[in-house]
Design an enzyme around this catalytic site. Structure first.
Site, short mmCIF file in Angstrom:
data_model
loop_
_atom_site.label_atom_id
_atom_site.label_comp_id
_atom_site.label_asym_id
_atom_site.label_seq_id
_atom_site.Cartn_x
_atom_site.Cartn_y
_atom_site.Cartn_z
CD1 TRP A 72 -13.08 -10.24 -11.22
CD2 TRP A 72 -11.91 -8.88 -12.41
NE1 TRP A 72 -11.99 -10.96 -11.97
CE2 TRP A 72 -11.41 -10.14 -12.78
CE3 TRP A 72 -11.22 -7.72 -13.13
CZ2 TRP A 72 -10.39 -10.27 -13.76
CZ3 TRP A 72 -10.48 -7.83 -14.16
CH2 TRP A 72 -9.87 -9.19 -14.33
CE LYS A 73 -18.92 -9.51 -5.16
NZ LYS A 73 -19.77 -9.80 -3.92
CD GLU B 3 -21.74 -7.17 -3.35
OE1 GLU B 3 -21.34 -6.73 -4.53
OE2 GLU B 3 -21.23 -8.05 -2.78
N GLY C 279 -19.40 -12.89 0.53
CA GLY C 279 -18.50 -12.24 1.31
C GLY C 279 -18.36 -12.45 2.73
N GLY D 11 -16.98 -14.16 -6.23
CA GLY D 11 -16.51 -12.91 -5.90
C GLY D 11 -15.07 -12.77 -5.47
N GLY D 12 -14.71 -12.66 -4.17
CA GLY D 12 -13.69 -12.49 -3.61
C GLY D 12 -12.61 -13.45 -4.16
#
Ligand code: PGA
Length: 251
Positions: A10-11, A97, A173, A233-234
């Site tokens: 979910w970052k 990241e 991303g 991710g997204g």
């Protein structure tokens, strides 16, 4: 046979209520789904409540990072033992990241991998090349260096209790996914590299693909022989997208 695995990263997204709703939606969306392991990795502060929501469901909880130390004067850090207390099973280590924005190098990632395992968590070790590496034909060199740092520190047997995620940085991303063949080539390379140390461990380790995986492209990626699921991710922030991806991975 390797059991497919889909993990949502979910970052640094969401709100306290939104995180609980998302977790509940995912749990409902994958309830009864056989043949795939599913996890979500919320921001630290949401972990306790998300873990409560997910208790008794098939969705496990992971964290996005872990300290290399176990406890002490390390302002801002969170240890594996603390995560374990809140029902975490997995932890992402070495995400690009963190390597890029928080100066994590291969040596630190190897320490975090060790720290996760020391506290009984399963590390999800991220590796992957940047665009300039790929364009210069250095993809395998970069991935080899990233893996060997962890192998040298922890030994091949550590990979019996770990997951690897191949995430080409240029695909994260960006909406630009590696093609199934491009991804498979690197996944095969990773498995061969581990196989040189221990064929049985290499055959058993799950290697996830990450980088712009969506409901629309998941199935063709997961159909490749060495792709055992995804780190998402997204698309993991959307219940329908994420549960469709989980469904595509189920065997
Ligand atoms: P993405 O991120 O699916 O948004 O590309 C993947 C990841 O960073 O783990």
């Amino acid at each position: 046979m390797r059991r497919p695995f889909v993990a949502g990263n979910w970052k640094m997204n969401g709100t306290r209520d939104g995180a609980k709703r998302l977790a509940a939606g995912v749990a409902e969306g994958v309830s009864g789904l056989e043949g795939v392991d599913v996890a979500v990795c919320p921001p630290y502060v949401f972990i306790p409540e998300v873990a409560q929501v997910l208790e008794g469901t098939k969705v496990a909880v992971g964290a996005q990072d872990v300290a290399k130390e176990q406890q002490g004067a390390y302002t801002g850090e969170v240890s594996g033992g603390m995560l374990k207390e809140f029902a975490c099973r997995y932890v992402i280590v070495g995400h690009s990241e963190r390597r890029e924005y928080y100066c994590e190098d291969d040596a630190l990632v190897a320490e975090k991998f060790a720290s996760a395992q020391r506290d009984g968590l399963l590390p999800i070790l991220c590796v992957g090349e940047k665009l300039e590496d790929r364009e210069a034909g250095r993809t395998e060199d970069v991935v080899r260096d990233q893996l060997e740092a962890v192998l040298d520190r922890n030994g091949i047997s550590a990979f019996a209790e770990a997951v690897i995620a191949y995430e080409p940085v240029w695909a994260i991303g960006t909406g630009r996914t590696a093609t199934p063949d491009q991804a498979q080539e690197v996944h095969r390379f990773i498995r061969d590299l581990l196989s040189a140390a221990d064929a049985e461990v290499a055959a058993g380790v799950r290697i996830l693909y990450g980088g712009s995986v969506k409901a629309a492209n998941a199935a063709e990626l997961f159909a490749m022989p060495d792709i055992d699921g995804g780190l998402i991710g997204g698309a993991s922030l959307d219940v329908a997208e994420f549960t469709t991806i989980c469904r595509s991975a189920a065997v």
